[in-house]
Design a protein around this motif. Structure first.
Motif, mmCIF file in Angstrom:
data_model
loop_
_atom_site.group_PDB
_atom_site.id
_atom_site.type_symbol
_atom_site.label_atom_id
_atom_site.label_comp_id
_atom_site.label_asym_id
_atom_site.label_seq_id
_atom_site.Cartn_x
_atom_site.Cartn_y
_atom_site.Cartn_z
ATOM 1 N N GLY A 182 0.821 -1.213 0.000
ATOM 2 C CA GLY A 182 0.000 0.000 0.000
ATOM 3 C C GLY A 182 0.852 1.257 0.000
ATOM 4 N N GLN A 183 2.166 1.068 0.079
ATOM 5 C CA GLN A 183 3.086 2.210 0.125
ATOM 6 C C GLN A 183 3.871 2.263 -1.185
ATOM 7 N N ALA A 184 3.335 2.965 -2.166
ATOM 8 C CA ALA A 184 3.999 3.061 -3.467
ATOM 9 C C ALA A 184 5.196 4.004 -3.365
ATOM 10 N N ALA A 185 6.139 3.837 -4.281
ATOM 11 C CA ALA A 185 7.216 4.826 -4.413
ATOM 12 C C ALA A 185 6.592 6.138 -4.872
ATOM 13 N N THR A 186 7.298 7.234 -4.705
ATOM 14 C CA THR A 186 6.792 8.470 -5.314
ATOM 15 C C THR A 186 7.133 8.411 -6.802
ATOM 16 N N PRO A 187 6.377 9.117 -7.641
ATOM 17 C CA PRO A 187 6.687 9.126 -9.065
ATOM 18 C C PRO A 187 8.116 9.607 -9.326
ATOM 19 N N GLU A 188 8.591 10.554 -8.547
ATOM 20 C CA GLU A 188 9.947 11.082 -8.741
ATOM 21 C C GLU A 188 10.996 10.009 -8.453
ATOM 22 N N GLN A 189 10.788 9.277 -7.339
ATOM 23 C CA GLN A 189 11.712 8.173 -6.995
ATOM 24 C C GLN A 189 11.730 7.140 -8.113
ATOM 25 N N ALA A 190 10.532 6.758 -8.538
ATOM 26 C CA ALA A 190 10.410 5.702 -9.554
ATOM 27 C C ALA A 190 11.045 6.160 -10.868
ATOM 28 N N GLN A 191 10.808 7.406 -11.241
ATOM 29 C CA GLN A 191 11.391 7.954 -12.474
ATOM 30 C C GLN A 191 12.914 7.882 -12.441
ATOM 31 N N GLU A 192 13.473 8.249 -11.303
ATOM 32 C CA GLU A 192 14.931 8.275 -11.178
ATOM 33 C C GLU A 192 15.522 6.892 -11.461
ATOM 34 N N VAL A 193 14.913 5.867 -10.886
ATOM 35 C CA VAL A 193 15.440 4.513 -11.093
ATOM 36 C C VAL A 193 15.134 4.033 -12.520
ATOM 37 N N CYS A 194 13.930 4.304 -13.006
ATOM 38 C CA CYS A 194 13.566 3.848 -14.362
ATOM 39 C C CYS A 194 14.486 4.468 -15.419
ATOM 40 N N GLU A 195 14.877 5.692 -15.209
ATOM 41 C CA GLU A 195 15.808 6.344 -16.142
ATOM 42 C C GLU A 195 17.154 5.599 -16.155
ATOM 43 N N VAL A 215 9.685 0.461 -19.887
ATOM 44 C CA VAL A 215 10.082 0.310 -18.483
ATOM 45 C C VAL A 215 8.839 0.600 -17.645
ATOM 46 N N LEU A 216 8.441 -0.395 -16.859
ATOM 47 C CA LEU A 216 7.221 -0.266 -16.051
ATOM 48 C C LEU A 216 7.592 0.016 -14.598
ATOM 49 N N TYR A 217 6.667 0.628 -13.894
ATOM 50 C CA TYR A 217 6.791 0.720 -12.444
ATOM 51 C C TYR A 217 5.779 -0.261 -11.840
ATOM 52 N N GLY A 218 6.162 -0.904 -10.742
ATOM 53 C CA GLY A 218 5.222 -1.767 -10.023
ATOM 54 C C GLY A 218 5.419 -1.633 -8.529
ATOM 55 N N SER A 223 -5.786 2.916 -9.075
ATOM 56 C CA SER A 223 -6.408 3.889 -9.986
ATOM 57 C C SER A 223 -6.105 5.320 -9.522
ATOM 58 N N GLY A 224 -5.893 5.491 -8.228
ATOM 59 C CA GLY A 224 -5.650 6.830 -7.700
ATOM 60 C C GLY A 224 -4.243 7.362 -7.902
ATOM 61 N N ASN A 225 -3.275 6.482 -8.221
ATOM 62 C CA ASN A 225 -1.910 6.998 -8.403
ATOM 63 C C ASN A 225 -1.302 6.702 -9.769
ATOM 64 N N ARG A 231 2.918 10.140 -15.975
ATOM 65 C CA ARG A 231 3.405 11.462 -16.404
ATOM 66 C C ARG A 231 4.923 11.516 -16.521
ATOM 67 N N GLU A 232 5.596 10.557 -15.895
ATOM 68 C CA GLU A 232 7.064 10.588 -15.878
ATOM 69 C C GLU A 232 7.619 10.112 -17.227
ATOM 70 N N PRO A 233 8.700 10.741 -17.697
ATOM 71 C CA PRO A 233 9.176 10.442 -19.054
ATOM 72 C C PRO A 233 9.704 9.026 -19.266
ATOM 73 N N ASP A 234 10.242 8.388 -18.215
ATOM 74 C CA ASP A 234 10.813 7.054 -18.408
ATOM 75 C C ASP A 234 9.949 5.935 -17.850
ATOM 76 N N ILE A 235 8.715 6.245 -17.471
ATOM 77 C CA ILE A 235 7.788 5.199 -16.999
ATOM 78 C C ILE A 235 6.729 4.990 -18.086
ATOM 79 N N ASP A 236 6.713 3.772 -18.618
ATOM 80 C CA ASP A 236 5.862 3.477 -19.780
ATOM 81 C C ASP A 236 4.683 2.595 -19.446
ATOM 82 N N GLY A 237 4.453 2.370 -18.163
ATOM 83 C CA GLY A 237 3.329 1.515 -17.806
ATOM 84 C C GLY A 237 3.506 0.995 -16.403
#
Ligand code: PEP
Length: 262
Positions: A182-195, A215-218, A223-225, A231-237
């Motif tokens: 229930g504790q997702a990464a922040t989009p910024e954190q996830a973007q940094e690693v996905c890049e 490159v997906l985030y999981g 639906s809420g996040n 919106r992040e450039p390196d997250i594709d799904g």
């Protein structure tokens, strides 16, 4: 997300739903999206049911022309033979499995899957024309000791050893602490690693693969996040666990493009 990459929303059902429940869920999901006048061309959807559901879901998708891809949750490193309980890539390909999840943290943790096993499974998938969805991610301990990207980058480098330039793969960044918590990464954190993971793909498989690989985030995607990740450039799904076995929730995640503010 990148302009040329079609988003991919992947549903990892884990060990949930028997084959009858599987058929019901896929039918309802399709109806829900049709009711909402969803543009099926705009997002790729893959469902990853348990092995015992694959034939039923394949038959349904084929008969009703449902525009979802079918995937498996695991693959054997072996081609065939005396490996009780294992499933060969050739069998999955015959069932029209287009993708296979490899190296999920639950398999690394509960089944002792090492980076070598993961690499062998990636090779087995590619040999059978199945796209490996390679899961990498750090535990909370790794995060504390090494920061977010060191472990996933090292895992991906090892998974891609021996993969030919230009091979089609999907990468899923799944911080272990975010899975099912229930504790997702922040989009910024996830973007940094996905890049950084995209840079690994480019270094190992070439610049074109770096650009075209999704490159997906999981990890606790809902639906809420979902829109904030997309919106992040390196997250594709997204690779979605719990949220993928609830019809309304998964339908809404797939329709992230219609969410307010995107
Ligand atoms: C997963 O298991 O791949 C996952 C991301 O699970 P959840 O969405 O439930 O966190």
């Amino acid at each position: 997300m990148g302009m040329t990459r079609t988003p991919l929303i992947a549903g990892n059902w884990k060990m949930n739903l028997d084959h009858l429940q599987a058929v019901a869920l896929v039918q309802k999901l399709h109806w829900s999206l049709k009711d909402a006048q969803h543009d099926f061309e705009s997002v790729d959807v893959t469902v990853f049911p348990p092995f015992t559901d694959l034939r039923s879901v394949q038959t349904l998708i084929d008969a009703d022309k449902i525009p979802f891809a079918l995937g498996a949750q695991d693959i054997s490193t072996h081609e065939q033979g005396a490996y009780t309980g294992e499933i060969a890539g050739e069998f999955l390909a015959k069932l029209d499995c287009r993708q296979v999840i490899i190296g999920h943290s639950e398999r690394r943790e509960y089944h002792g899957e090492t980076d070598e096993v993961v690499a062998a499974k990636v090779a087995a998938a590619l040999k059978n024309g199945i796209v490996p969805v390679i899961c990498v991610g750090e535990t909370s301990e790794d995060l504390e000791k090494h920061g977010a990207s060191a472990v996933p980058v090292a895992q991906l480098e090892k998974a891609l050893e021996g993969v030919a330039a230009g091979a089609e793969i999907v990468v899923a960044y799944e911080p272990v602490w975010a899975i099912g918590s229930g504790q997702a990464a922040t989009p910024e954190q996830a973007q940094e690693v996905c890049e950084k993971l995209r840079e690994v793909v480019a270094a190992k498989l070439g610049d074109d693969a770096g650009q075209s690989t999704r490159v997906l985030y999981g990890g606790s995607v809902k639906s809420g996040n979902i829109a904030s990740f997309m919106r992040e450039p390196d997250i594709d799904g997204a690779l979605v666990g719990g949220g993928s076995i609830k019809v309304d929730e998964f339908s809404s995640i797939i329709r992230f493009q219609k969410h307010v503010g995107v």
